[in-house]
Design an enzyme around this catalytic site. Structure first.
Site, PDB file in Angstrom:
ATOM      1  N   HIS A   1      62.232-102.864   8.666  1.00 60.43           N
ATOM      2  CA  HIS A   1      60.925-102.724   9.647  1.00 60.43           C
ATOM      3  C   HIS A   1      60.014-103.576   8.904  1.00 60.43           C
ATOM      4  O   HIS A   1      59.885-103.583   8.035  1.00 60.43           O
ATOM      5  CB  HIS A   1      60.859-101.360   9.920  1.00 60.43           C
ATOM      6  CG  HIS A   1      59.656-100.210   9.117  1.00 60.43           C
ATOM      7  ND1 HIS A   1      60.673 -99.485   8.805  1.00 60.43           N
ATOM      8  CD2 HIS A   1      58.334-100.072   9.112  1.00 60.43           C
ATOM      9  CE1 HIS A   1      59.541 -99.254   7.535  1.00 60.43           C
ATOM     10  NE2 HIS A   1      58.389 -98.704   8.491  1.00 60.43           N
TER      11      HIS A   1
ATOM     12  N   HIS B   1      56.935-103.309   8.737  1.00 64.88           N
ATOM     13  CA  HIS B   1      55.525-102.856   7.546  1.00 64.88           C
ATOM     14  C   HIS B   1      55.171-103.332   6.774  1.00 64.88           C
ATOM     15  O   HIS B   1      55.936-103.230   5.663  1.00 64.88           O
ATOM     16  CB  HIS B   1      54.819-101.219   7.505  1.00 64.88           C
ATOM     17  CG  HIS B   1      55.486-100.440   8.935  1.00 64.88           C
ATOM     18  ND1 HIS B   1      55.201 -98.907   9.477  1.00 64.88           N
ATOM     19  CD2 HIS B   1      54.324-101.199  10.626  1.00 64.88           C
ATOM     20  CE1 HIS B   1      54.737 -98.915  10.477  1.00 64.88           C
ATOM     21  NE2 HIS B   1      54.266 -99.909  11.303  1.00 64.88           N
TER      22      HIS B   1
ATOM     23  N   ASP C   1      53.962-102.473   4.121  1.00 69.10           N
ATOM     24  CA  ASP C   1      55.065-101.380   2.487  1.00 69.10           C
ATOM     25  C   ASP C   1      56.609-101.827   2.124  1.00 69.10           C
ATOM     26  O   ASP C   1      56.934-101.470   1.667  1.00 69.10           O
ATOM     27  CB  ASP C   1      53.972 -99.953   2.445  1.00 69.10           C
ATOM     28  CG  ASP C   1      54.523 -99.228   3.478  1.00 69.10           C
ATOM     29  OD1 ASP C   1      54.898 -99.511   4.991  1.00 69.10           O
ATOM     30  OD2 ASP C   1      55.181 -98.124   3.407  1.00 69.10           O
ATOM     31  N   HIS C   2      56.937-102.508   3.767  1.00 66.38           N
ATOM     32  CA  HIS C   2      58.333-102.689   3.473  1.00 66.38           C
ATOM     33  C   HIS C   2      58.003-103.642   3.517  1.00 66.38           C
ATOM     34  O   HIS C   2      59.568-104.550   2.642  1.00 66.38           O
ATOM     35  CB  HIS C   2      59.071-102.067   4.294  1.00 66.38           C
ATOM     36  CG  HIS C   2      58.683-100.808   4.414  1.00 66.38           C
ATOM     37  ND1 HIS C   2      59.965 -99.798   4.243  1.00 66.38           N
ATOM     38  CD2 HIS C   2      57.507-100.203   4.576  1.00 66.38           C
ATOM     39  CE1 HIS C   2      59.615 -98.633   4.351  1.00 66.38           C
ATOM     40  NE2 HIS C   2      57.988 -98.426   4.702  1.00 66.38           N
TER      41      HIS C   2
ATOM     42  N   HIS D   1      59.678 -95.228  14.649  1.00 65.25           N
ATOM     43  CA  HIS D   1      58.306 -95.486  14.590  1.00 65.25           C
ATOM     44  C   HIS D   1      57.970 -96.206  14.706  1.00 65.25           C
ATOM     45  O   HIS D   1      56.743 -97.379  14.672  1.00 65.25           O
ATOM     46  CB  HIS D   1      58.772 -94.876  12.447  1.00 65.25           C
ATOM     47  CG  HIS D   1      57.879 -95.156  11.150  1.00 65.25           C
ATOM     48  ND1 HIS D   1      56.664 -95.365  10.991  1.00 65.25           N
ATOM     49  CD2 HIS D   1      58.557 -96.832  10.754  1.00 65.25           C
ATOM     50  CE1 HIS D   1      55.850 -95.522  10.182  1.00 65.25           C
ATOM     51  NE2 HIS D   1      56.444 -96.678   9.617  1.00 65.25           N
TER      52      HIS D   1
ATOM     53  N   ASP E   1      61.457 -95.158   7.027  1.00 64.22           N
ATOM     54  CA  ASP E   1      60.467 -94.774   7.672  1.00 64.22           C
ATOM     55  C   ASP E   1      61.589 -93.877   9.070  1.00 64.22           C
ATOM     56  O   ASP E   1      60.516 -93.271   9.315  1.00 64.22           O
ATOM     57  CB  ASP E   1      59.284 -95.687   7.965  1.00 64.22           C
ATOM     58  CG  ASP E   1      58.637 -95.664   6.477  1.00 64.22           C
ATOM     59  OD1 ASP E   1      58.992 -95.398   5.225  1.00 64.22           O
ATOM     60  OD2 ASP E   1      57.494 -96.281   6.735  1.00 64.22           O
TER      61      ASP E   1
ATOM     62  N   HIS F   1      60.277 -93.353   1.333  1.00 63.15           N
ATOM     63  CA  HIS F   1      58.916 -92.898   0.820  1.00 63.15           C
ATOM     64  C   HIS F   1      59.760 -91.027  -0.434  1.00 63.15           C
ATOM     65  O   HIS F   1      60.117 -90.627   0.550  1.00 63.15           O
ATOM     66  CB  HIS F   1      57.508 -92.209   1.968  1.00 63.15           C
ATOM     67  CG  HIS F   1      56.948 -93.218   2.150  1.00 63.15           C
ATOM     68  ND1 HIS F   1      55.943 -94.039   1.555  1.00 63.15           N
ATOM     69  CD2 HIS F   1      58.050 -94.352   3.288  1.00 63.15           C
ATOM     70  CE1 HIS F   1      56.121 -95.232   2.492  1.00 63.15           C
ATOM     71  NE2 HIS F   1      56.471 -95.141   3.513  1.00 63.15           N
TER      72      HIS F   1
HETATM   73 FE    FE Z   1      57.033 -97.001   4.258  1.00 67.20          FE
HETATM   74 ZN    ZN Z   2      56.867 -97.771   8.072  1.00 67.97          ZN
END
Ligand code: FE
Ligand code: ZN
Length: 256
Positions: A53, A55, A57-58, A109, A131, A169
């Protein structure tokens, strides 16, 4: 196939899969841990990057990794990627050095969130679920509805028992604290919480985790069971049917 969890930021894992020649990573929010690992393993070439996805942090490491390695990128067809990427959605497959990855749409998410399931020869299957599903928990509903997330989790929960769940995570201990508040008489959950606490004490990941374990301990996969639905309904009177019970459970976790 060898599976490695590269820690990133404070609690992300970048999953790396390799066959001693080629490597694939999933959700590289940061390029540094991946480039450091590649430098320590000079015989290995990173040639594929999967993204679940959009975001940061990915996806934050994508442009740097592509620039350094020329790896191909494949990600959700319905979300914007910061680099050129093959768009994938429900039912698509991706072949990588003899490994076939199956793509599942798992909105909730984010709306375009996808997950990858694959069965390496002679090994237990793998699920890269970003996530969506966490050990003992699930992702927050930033874009999708509770009904979408419940349906996404139902479809992941229907994958084979021995699937190794690779979440993005390390949220397990805080998830299990909440799970124990919701489902205190669940012996499998109590056992799993002890196992995970000692893993974290030794600084080991709690992941991957078997899908059969998640089905036994994760309240978000058990919101229809007697103990979990009764606890949610006692906590929140808006919980009536499956979807409103799941929604109330997710809301409860947000404020726990
Ligand atoms: Fe994440
Ligand atoms: Zn995420």
């Amino acid at each position: 196939m060898k599976l490695i969890a590269l820690p990133a930021f404070s609690d992300n894992y970048i999953w790396l899969l390799h066959d001693d020649h080629h490597a694939l990573v999933v959700d590289p929010g940061d390029s540094a841990p991946v480039l450091a690992w590649l430098q320590q393993h000079p015989g290995l070439q990173l040639d594929m990057i999967l993204v679940t996805h959009h975001h940061a942090d990915h996806t934050g490491g994508l442009s740097d990794l592509v620039a350094h390695t020329g790896a191909q990128v494949a990600g959700p067809a319905l979300e914007n990627m910061p680099v050129a990427a093959q768009g994938l959605q429900q039912g698509d497959t991706l072949d990588w050095h003899g490994l076939r990855l199956q793509v599942h749409d798992v909105p909730g998410h984010t709306l375009g969130h996808i997950a990858f399931w694959t069965h390496p020869a002679g090994q237990a299957p793998l699920l890269f679920c970003g996530d969506t599903l966490f050990s003992g928990g699930c992702g927050r509903l930033f874009e999708g509805t509770p009904a979408q997330m419940l349906d996404s989790l139902d479809r992941l929960a229907a994958l084979p028992d021995d699937t190794r769940v690779c979440c993005a995570h390390e949220y397990t201990l805080s998830n299990l604290k909440f799970a124990l508040a919701v489902d205190p008489d669940n012996n499998a959950l109590r056992d799993h919480a002890q196992t995970c606490a000692s893993l974290r004490q030794q600084n080991h990941p709690t992941l991957p985790v078997a899908l059969s374990t998640e089905r036994a301990i994760n309240p978000f996969l058990r919101s229809r069971t007697g103990p979990v639905s009764a606890a949610v309904r006692q906590h929140d009177a808006s919980a009536r049917d499956d979807v409103s019970t799941f929604a109330a459970l997710r809301t409860w976790k947000n404020t726990f």
